[in-house]
Design a protein around this motif. Structure first.
Motif, PDB file in Angstrom:
ATOM      1  N   ARG A 208     -41.472 -24.489  43.971  1.00  0.00           N
ATOM      2  CA  ARG A 208     -41.056 -24.923  42.642  1.00  0.00           C
ATOM      3  C   ARG A 208     -39.705 -24.346  42.238  1.00  0.00           C
ATOM      4  O   ARG A 208     -39.092 -24.833  41.285  1.00  0.00           O
ATOM      5  N   THR A 209     -39.271 -23.303  42.912  1.00  0.00           N
ATOM      6  CA  THR A 209     -37.987 -22.677  42.605  1.00  0.00           C
ATOM      7  C   THR A 209     -37.184 -22.507  43.892  1.00  0.00           C
ATOM      8  O   THR A 209     -37.765 -22.484  44.986  1.00  0.00           O
ATOM      9  N   GLU A 211     -35.722 -19.817  44.955  1.00  0.00           N
ATOM     10  CA  GLU A 211     -36.126 -18.562  45.573  1.00  0.00           C
ATOM     11  C   GLU A 211     -37.462 -18.724  46.308  1.00  0.00           C
ATOM     12  O   GLU A 211     -37.654 -18.196  47.406  1.00  0.00           O
TER      13      GLU A 211
END
Length: 264
Positions: A208-209, A211
């Protein structure tokens, strides 16, 4: 412990996976797959020059890969379509490298090991080089992470924030050259691009990110190394290609999972 060749192979593959994971994410986001492929193909010319001048293969591969990447950056936008330019540079570098290898009389070289890797022959010295290179790549990407993300998102936004996109491209170019140089012993020049792209592509639907995608790509890459080595041992298959096959299967599974999520 390091006397066990399988342990050394696993550690070497893990080091390459850690270096390739964050860099591979930017390769996927920026659609630089052919750029990575061209840089990797150039490494075989670096191998030939290293052997001819009795230099470290790591240094020769990194220098030539870096020169290739910088040349592509310089020529892009000067009347050449990027895909055409990369195709010409990649295949030309590989061809010149193979021809240069044929002139190395008196020097015994296992060309297949450099084309497809020879992870099972990794030594303690190789491990030191691989992990040192991986540490440099991870530190470099981590240092410029925010700037690289901003540049990848929008170059105008990068300029507005005082970020020079060309400088960030140079950072990626340097990281890519180092990754190619440390990975050549593990998976070979023909499979380096696969280790850059496939784990990152497999991680994309699961994250979702940015990172989270980098971390997931690293986990997928390391898992592919361990499972691929085990499969190569059990089925007596080439280690490097086996690792890439496992990574490819992880991409298929993540794609299936994404399909189920979108239809649910």
């Amino acid at each position: 412990m390091l006397d066990d060749f399988m342990v050394r192979a696993a550690l070497a593959g893990t080091g390459v996976a850690l270096a390739a994971a964050p860099l591979g994410c930017f390769v996927v986001w920026r659609r630089m797959a052919y750029f990575g492929d061209a840089t990797a193909h150039a490494a075989i010319l670096g191998v030939a020059l290293s052997l001819a001048f009795s230099m470290s293969v790591f240094v020769g591969a990194m220098v030539v890969a870096l020169l290739m990447a910088l040349t592509v950056n310089f020529l892009s936008g000067r009347g050449y379509a990027m895909d055409t330019l990369l195709g010409v540079m990649a295949h030309s570098a590989l061809a010149f490298g193979l021809v240069a290898v044929s002139f190395l009389s008196g020097i015994r070289i296992d060309l297949m090991a450099y084309l497809f890797g020879d992870i099972l022959a990794v030594s303690r010295v190789d491990l030191g080089v691989i992990w040192s290179g991986a540490a440099i790549v991870v530190a470099l990407i981590g240092w410029r992470w925010s700037a690289l993300l901003t540049t990848t998102l929008n170059e105008d936004l990068a300029y507005a924030n005082g970020i020079n996109p060309k400088r960030e491209q140079l950072v990626l170019t340097l990281a890519l050259a180092i990754t190619v140089a440390v990975a050549i012993k593990v998976v070979g020049v023909l499979l380096i691009a696969a280790m850059l792209i496939i784990p990152a592509a497999a991680a994309r639907p699961l994250s979702r990110t940015p990172e989270g995608m980098a971390v997931t790509a690293g986990l997928i890459g390391m898992t592919s190394v361990i499972v691929g080595l085990r499969a190569a041992f059990v089925f007596d298959t080439p280690a490097g290609p086996s690792i890439v096959c496992v990574a490819a299967l992880s991409f298929v599974m993540s794609s299936i999972l994404r399909t189920f999520r979108t239809t649910a």
